[in-house]
Enzyme design. Structure first.
Site, PDB file in Angstrom:
ATOM      1  N   SER A   1      -0.578 -10.164  -3.526  1.00 19.25           N
ATOM      2  CA  SER A   1      -1.458  -9.179  -2.909  1.00 19.25           C
ATOM      3  C   SER A   1      -2.824  -9.844  -2.783  1.00 19.25           C
ATOM      4  O   SER A   1      -3.090 -10.860  -3.450  1.00 19.25           O
ATOM      5  CB  SER A   1      -1.560  -7.967  -3.837  1.00 19.25           C
ATOM      6  OG  SER A   1      -2.656  -7.151  -3.484  1.00 19.25           O
TER       7      SER A   1
ATOM      8  N   TYR B   1      -2.283  -3.883 -12.268  1.00 18.45           N
ATOM      9  CA  TYR B   1      -1.818  -4.401 -10.971  1.00 18.45           C
ATOM     10  C   TYR B   1      -2.501  -5.730 -10.658  1.00 18.45           C
ATOM     11  O   TYR B   1      -1.854  -6.707 -10.292  1.00 18.45           O
ATOM     12  CB  TYR B   1      -2.112  -3.356  -9.884  1.00 18.45           C
ATOM     13  CG  TYR B   1      -1.524  -3.676  -8.526  1.00 18.45           C
ATOM     14  CD1 TYR B   1      -0.194  -3.372  -8.232  1.00 18.45           C
ATOM     15  CD2 TYR B   1      -2.294  -4.264  -7.517  1.00 18.45           C
ATOM     16  CE1 TYR B   1       0.351  -3.644  -6.979  1.00 18.45           C
ATOM     17  CE2 TYR B   1      -1.758  -4.539  -6.267  1.00 18.45           C
ATOM     18  CZ  TYR B   1      -0.443  -4.216  -5.999  1.00 18.45           C
ATOM     19  OH  TYR B   1       0.092  -4.494  -4.761  1.00 18.45           O
TER      20      TYR B   1
HETATM   21  P1  NAD Z   1       7.167   0.632  -1.297  1.00 19.25           P
HETATM   22  O1  NAD Z   1       6.849   1.690  -2.287  1.00 19.25           O
HETATM   23  O2  NAD Z   1       7.381   1.009   0.133  1.00 19.25           O
HETATM   24  O3  NAD Z   1       8.459  -0.181  -1.771  1.00 19.25           O
HETATM   25  C1  NAD Z   1       8.603  -0.614  -3.100  1.00 19.25           C
HETATM   26  C2  NAD Z   1      10.082  -0.607  -3.430  1.00 19.25           C
HETATM   27  O4  NAD Z   1      10.229  -1.138  -4.754  1.00 19.25           O
HETATM   28  C3  NAD Z   1      10.674   0.823  -3.448  1.00 19.25           C
HETATM   29  O5  NAD Z   1      11.828   0.886  -2.644  1.00 19.25           O
HETATM   30  C4  NAD Z   1      10.989   1.055  -4.922  1.00 19.25           C
HETATM   31  O6  NAD Z   1      12.137   1.868  -5.142  1.00 19.25           O
HETATM   32  C5  NAD Z   1      11.210  -0.371  -5.409  1.00 19.25           C
HETATM   33  N1  NAD Z   1      11.068  -0.487  -6.862  1.00 19.25           N
HETATM   34  C6  NAD Z   1      10.108   0.050  -7.670  1.00 19.25           C
HETATM   35  N2  NAD Z   1      10.375  -0.246  -8.955  1.00 19.25           N
HETATM   36  C7  NAD Z   1      11.512  -0.994  -8.961  1.00 19.25           C
HETATM   37  C8  NAD Z   1      12.282  -1.605  -9.977  1.00 19.25           C
HETATM   38  N3  NAD Z   1      11.949  -1.504 -11.273  1.00 19.25           N
HETATM   39  N4  NAD Z   1      13.392  -2.303  -9.611  1.00 19.25           N
HETATM   40  C9  NAD Z   1      13.748  -2.393  -8.316  1.00 19.25           C
HETATM   41  N5  NAD Z   1      13.069  -1.847  -7.300  1.00 19.25           N
HETATM   42  C10 NAD Z   1      11.962  -1.143  -7.631  1.00 19.25           C
HETATM   43  O7  NAD Z   1       6.009  -0.446  -1.457  1.00 19.25           O
HETATM   44  P2  NAD Z   1       5.485  -1.648  -0.544  1.00 19.25           P
HETATM   45  O8  NAD Z   1       4.115  -1.285  -0.120  1.00 19.25           O
HETATM   46  O9  NAD Z   1       6.473  -2.054   0.475  1.00 19.25           O
HETATM   47  O10 NAD Z   1       5.321  -2.778  -1.654  1.00 19.25           O
HETATM   48  C11 NAD Z   1       6.184  -3.882  -1.772  1.00 19.25           C
HETATM   49  C12 NAD Z   1       5.459  -4.983  -2.518  1.00 19.25           C
HETATM   50  O11 NAD Z   1       4.313  -5.387  -1.773  1.00 19.25           O
HETATM   51  C13 NAD Z   1       4.938  -4.586  -3.909  1.00 19.25           C
HETATM   52  O12 NAD Z   1       5.118  -5.664  -4.806  1.00 19.25           O
HETATM   53  C14 NAD Z   1       3.459  -4.340  -3.673  1.00 19.25           C
HETATM   54  O13 NAD Z   1       2.700  -4.530  -4.834  1.00 19.25           O
HETATM   55  C15 NAD Z   1       3.187  -5.384  -2.622  1.00 19.25           C
HETATM   56  N6  NAD Z   1       1.989  -5.128  -1.832  1.00 19.25           N
HETATM   57  C16 NAD Z   1       1.880  -3.975  -1.106  1.00 19.25           C
HETATM   58  C17 NAD Z   1       0.735  -3.765  -0.368  1.00 19.25           C
HETATM   59  C18 NAD Z   1       0.547  -2.524   0.450  1.00 19.25           C
HETATM   60  O14 NAD Z   1      -0.599  -2.296   0.875  1.00 19.25           O
HETATM   61  N7  NAD Z   1       1.563  -1.712   0.707  1.00 19.25           N
HETATM   62  C19 NAD Z   1      -0.298  -4.715  -0.383  1.00 19.25           C
HETATM   63  C20 NAD Z   1      -0.146  -5.872  -1.126  1.00 19.25           C
HETATM   64  C21 NAD Z   1       1.016  -6.067  -1.844  1.00 19.25           C
END
Ligand code: NAD
Length: 274
Positions: free
Chosen positions: A156, A169
């Site tokens: 991130s 985080y």
């Molecule tokens: P999201 O909530 O759409 O998807 C996250 C997925 O992870 C969900 O389907 C959830 O069920 C799954 N999950 C949660 N805990 C879990 C576990 N213990 N085992 C298996 N699966 C699990 O979120 P997203 O925004 O697509 O985020 C995906 C990744 O990207 C994350 O690591 C997040 O930190 C990172 N990220 C997101 C953003 C953003 O702005 N959305 C920015 C930077 C980084």
């Protein structure tokens, strides 16, 4: 002139993953779901893993329509047995993993003085235990197959920068960079590359949940959270998209040599500039 281990680049090169097996975590939603679709478009067989079996299987069935083989598996990334079992099943049904995208994630926001230790441990477990357990399982298969592979961690901008309310985080996302660098060094002799993608804010369920939470914690409106917190430092006040991140993942997954390993790529509309 090409170096000995770098294939010559041709203008006609397409980013193909044909014949590769990619395992993606947290792939029933958001960023990882889009990466899974793009990998399938590039010809990879894709293993969709997530907490709930039905959501993983539904996504796998959708992606199978692209004409690749898919599997939808329940795999809690914090559970060692579940991770080992999912990788075993993948190997039996689709062959050894060539690409791991370790993306499962959660977000919990609070000022540090109010942060519950149980919430700290939960968040660290999903991001760091999950990164370690899935990468270890992938590395074992990549060494045993003799094919090497590509490991991609979802970092991130918070792998580089801090924001209020996000102590575990930010700590975990910084930690993933260290983990990736170690695996890049250890994996090189086995042709295993390891990199980190660092997105800015992407409108996924994870972010949509944070907007009202941050508004309440900071005592500002949801519009102000978007404008003055999430997008304030970008060059164009734009959210990063799931496609932006998937394009970066495809680049790492298809990169043909160890020239690109141990790196992190910030995809954030200029929020963070290295
Ligand atoms: P999201 O909530 O759409 O998807 C996250 C997925 O992870 C969900 O389907 C959830 O069920 C799954 N999950 C949660 N805990 C879990 C576990 N213990 N085992 C298996 N699966 C699990 O979120 P997203 O925004 O697509 O985020 C995906 C990744 O990207 C994350 O690591 C997040 O930190 C990172 N990220 C997101 C953003 C953003 O702005 N959305 C920015 C930077 C980084």
């Amino acid at each position: 002139m090409s170096s000995t281990n770098t294939p010559e680049v041709r203008a006609t090169t397409t980013l193909s993953l044909k014949g590769k097996t990619a395992l993606v975590t947290g792939a029933a939603s958001g960023i990882a779901k889009r990466i899974s679709e793009v990998f399938a478009d590039a010809g990879a067989n894709v293993v969709i893993t997530d907490l709930a079996a039905d959501a993983a299987q539904a996504t796998a069935a959708e992606i199978a329509k692209k004409g690749v083989r898919t599997l939808g598996l329940a795999m809690d990334v914090t559970n060692e047995d579940a991770v080992e079992q999912a990788f075993r099943q993948t190997e039996q049904e689709l062959g050894p993993v060539d690409i791991l995208v370790s993306s499962a994630g959660i977000q919990i926001v609070a000022p540090i003085q109010d942060f519950k230790f149980s919430d700290w441990k939960k968040l660290i477990a999903v991001h760091l235990d999950g990164g370690f357990l899935t990468a270890r399982a992938a590395v074992r298969q990549m060494i045993a197959s003799g094919r090497g592979g590509s490991i991609i961690f979802m970092g991130s901008v918070h792998s580089k920068e801090a924001s209020k309310l996000k102590s575990p985080y930010v700590a975990a996302k910084h930690g993933l960079e260290g983990l990736a660098k170690v695996i890049a060094k250890e994996g090189a002799e086995h042709n295993i590359r390891t990199n980190v993608i660092c997105p800015g804010f992407v409108r996924t369920p994870l972010v949509d949940k944070q907007i009202p939470e941050q508004a309440e914690e900071l005592g500002i409106s949801e519009e102000e959270v978007i404008k003055n917190v999430m997008l304030k430092e970008t060059v164009d006040a734009e959210f990063t998209t799931v496609d932006d991140v998937a394009q970066a993942a495809l680049t790492f997954a298809t990169w043909p040599s160890n020239a690109l390993t141990g790196q992190s790529l910030v995809v954030s509309h200029g929020w963070f500039m290295q």
